[in-house]
Scaffold this motif. Structure first.
Motif: not given
Length: 734
Positions: A669-675, A712-717
């Motif tokens: 997922f896009n890290a900008e929308y992790a919240g 918490d979560a971290i990821g990238r597309p």
């Protein structure tokens, strides 16, 4: 003659001084020589004693190292006997998977450091070798190749070796019985029924030109009980369990403590021959057990072999006491010089003493003046009392507190100014506290005008000679205004606590009403949804021929929307129950729980090929149902979002600090929308890409918060995602 007499008497008046000075020099010299002689004699005897102590300490360290090697080898023996028990308990020879499971359970790399692994050697004749090759070919394992090739009456072929690495695969199929050194150890283990060592050999696990090492062999018989005779043991033999270890790495990897000043080597002296087994890095070659370089030798009988330990000492043979001896010698020399200096300075002692007495007198007068100034200008009341409690002296601050003049205070009883009583018990406690230090108390003082004041008293005994009339010093601090301010603060605090308690009750009631409202609304929404779905189904069934294709599509969308709304209501109800349910705390095996969840996911989607890694031994404390729900959501999301990923992987483990994580290499997922991930009904992927309701991660967050943890979560597309969470009730992993 009369004029000459004064001339002859003048030097005689200074002669005694000169003679005394000479005597002082002689006496100082004799004291210096005697002290140095005593120090030298003591140093000679003590140095020999310390050398013997250092040698004894070195021998003790060497014996402890030899015993540590024996204890480490005993752990290896126990692992071999466990492998023998595995073979003896099985009806047939254990499979490679069973052998791997046994060795994995031993955790060789951590629990048995220094040992390369554990293997099984089958005792075969040409017929049984052919049968083994046929069985392996039928099982699809390929042709079992024996090295070195050739026809021999018996073989000792390595079937299994774990843990399996690239270099250890070279050992599979090697005929250990073809090597005379290995064969001697294998025959000894077979005939004795005990674990036996081999002489140093080149290990097959390191290739043809492998490093030197030794092997431990334990015989495996067809029967659980050891045959009584050697003939019976040879007939009942089916193979050996063996363990190799590299001698060059044995000490380092097996974590055997070696003192920094100790060098050693181990030599195999079985049968009179000397074969080097291993040596420490700082061992100096060329010395023998009889040479001057070897301080101590130990011989051990280990599993049918004789090992000799030769020990060398690195550097000079000293002990901690030698440094103390050197310090004592230096101290003795310095003391001798000090005695010499003391004799030379005795003549100046009287003058210095008089000068010091004069200075002390001046210092006492200055100290007395400073004390008087401190009393005079102190903002805290101070009084000096005699042994009867009468005031001998006071300061202006005390007079102001009492509301009278200093002159009026002098001679009056100090206790007469207090409104509260002072019984005998209180006086006894006060005197006990005074003998130990300072006695502090709070009392009510009545001023001359009748006003009552709250004062803090700090009373201490005044040191002095027996004739001194001053017994105690009492400091009086008027704290009336401060206590009144504190009372007002306490009153405000009580009011604030009452308001907070009322607000808390209101908030709790509002939460209950909100939960009830959500529950009632969710149930009330079901009735119109059922009507929509029911009438839509009737329209689809009864009026199928009347409604055109576009109308059928609209009707299907209406029914699908109603069904999705019903599913969202169910998800909303489940999420609300997470916060309302009773919390049941219990020990949890997270590794087993995660494995069960992944097994269920494989059953629901058997066509998927997903590489799963679950760390062993993960434990925690918490509510079993809630934690199971948490793992189902996180692992289910990982399973779902890796559906379109080639070579999908899912991992569940723990980081330092007891932080658990679930990681995958899926859509990410896009890290900008992790919240937004943990908000209800928030989704970062379209419904046609991945199905879902958008409440799973919101439920996970509530579960973690109920356990007092964080997530918490971290990821990238297209780069995977990792969810990290903690549980405040985490227990230590065992």
């Amino acid at each position: 003659m009369a004029a000459a007499q004064p001339h002859t008497r003048k030097p005689s008046t200074r002669h005694p001084f000169r003679w005394g000075l000479r005597r002082s020099h002689v006496l100082a010299g004799l004291v210096l020589l005697g002290s140095l002689l005593l120090v030298a004699l003591y140093a000679r005897g003590a140095s020999e004693r310390e050398r013997r102590l250092a040698e004894a300490s070195f021998i003790a360290d060497a014996d402890r190292l030899a015993e540590a090697v024996r204890q480490r080898l005993l752990q290896y023996e126990l692992s071999l006997r466990g492998g023998v028990a595995l073979h003896s308990a099985a009806v047939e020879t254990p499979t490679a998977r069973q052998w791997r499971g046994y060795v994995d359970g031993l955790d060789v790399r951590r629990q048995l450091p220094g040992m390369m692994g554990l293997g099984y050697v089958a005792y075969l004749d040409p017929k049984s070798l052919a049968e083994l090759q046929l069985r392996q070919r039928a099982a699809g394992d390929g042709l079992f190749t024996l090295t070195p090739r050739g026809v021999r009456p018996h073989y000792g072929a390595i079937l299994y070796f774990e843990p399996e690495i690239d270099s250890s695969r070279l050992a599979i199929g090697y005929d250990q019985y073809s090597d005379p050194t290995r064969r001697a150890a294998m025959d000894a283990a077979r005939d004795s029924g005990e674990v036996r060592f081999s002489a140093p050999v080149r290990l097959r696990q390191q290739g043809r030109d492998g490093q030197a090492g030794v092997l431990l062999f334990a015989a495996v018989y067809r029967t659980a009980r050891l045959p009584a005779s050697q003939v019976g043991r040879r007939n009942a033999l089916v193979g050996w369990v063996y363990a190799p270890f590299r001698t060059a790495e044995f000490i380092d990897r097996s974590m055997i403590p070696v003192e920094h000043n100790l060098a050693f080597r181990i030599v195999d002296v079985t049968g009179g021959a000397e074969i080097p087994v291993l040596a420490s890095d700082d061992w100096v070659d060329g010395d023998t057990a009889e040479g001057a370089g070897v301080l101590h030798t130990v011989t051990q009988q280990l599993y049918g072999r004789s090992w000799r330990y030769d020990f060398q000492h690195i550097g000079p043979l000293t002990s901690a006491g030698m440094r103390e001896l050197q310090a004592t010698l230096i101290t003795g020399v310095v003391a001798s010089l000090l005695l010499f200096a003391m004799v030379m300075t005795l003549a100046q002692t009287q003058s210095r003493a008089e000068t010091l007495a004069h200075r002390l007198s001046d210092s006492y007068r200055r100290s007395e003046q400073r004390f008087r100034n401190a009393m005079q200008y102190s903002a805290i009341g101070m009084v000096l009392l005699d042994r009867n409690g009468a005031i001998l002296e006071s300061n202006p601050a005390m007079a102001e507190i009492a509301g009278v003049s200093q002159a009026a205070l002098t001679g009056t009883l100090f206790s007469g100014y207090f409104a509260d009583g002072h019984d005998d018990v209180s006086r006894t406690r006060e005197m006990e506290a005074l003998r130990e230090g300072v006695h502090r108390s709070t009392r009510r003082l009545r001023r001359h005008d009748g006003d009552l004041r709250e004062v803090h008293l700090a009373s201490t005994l005044m040191p002095g000679d027996d004739g001194s009339d001053v017994a105690r010093l009492v400091q009086v601090d008027d704290v009336t205004e401060r206590l009144r301010a504190e009372a007002q603060v306490h009153a405000l605090n009580r009011t604030l606590e009452s308001r907070v308690e009322r607000r808390t009750r209101e908030l709790t009631q509002a939460n209950h009403e909100l939960e009830s409202f959500a529950y009632i609304v969710s149930h009330d929404l079901r009735a119109p949804l059922r009507s929509i779905d029911g009438f839509g189904r009737i329209l689809a069934e009864r009026y199928h021929a009347v409604i055109d294709a576009q109308g059928q599509d609209y009707l299907a969308r209406v029914r699908n929307a109603a069904a999705r709304m019903d599913e969202l209501i169910d998800a909303l109800l489940k999420m609300s129950r997470i916060s309302r349910g009773e919390f049941k705390r219990a020990p949890l095996d997270l590794s087993r729980m995660a494995s069960d969840v992944l097994s269920e996911l494989r059953q629901t989607d058997p066509g998927r090929d997903v590489a799963v890694r679950v760390a062993p031994g993960l434990r925690a404390e918490g509510d079993p149902a809630l934690v199971r729900n948490l793992l189902e959501n996180l692992l289910g999301n990982a399973w779902k979002f890796t559906a379109n990923t080639a070579r999908a992987t899912i991992e569940f483990g723990v980081e330092p600090g007891e932080v658990f994580y679930v990681a995958d290499n899926g859509a990410g997922f896009n890290a900008e929308y992790a919240g937004k991930l943990f908000r209800p009904f928030q989704r970062l992927h379209r419904d046609d890409e991945f199905k879902g309701h958008g409440v799973g991660l919101a439920s996970v967050r509530r579960i973690v918060e109920r356990h007092g943890g964080t997530i918490d979560a971290i990821g990238r597309p297209d780069g995977g995602a990792t969810f990290r969470f903690t549980l405040a009730l985490v227990a230590q992993r065992r």
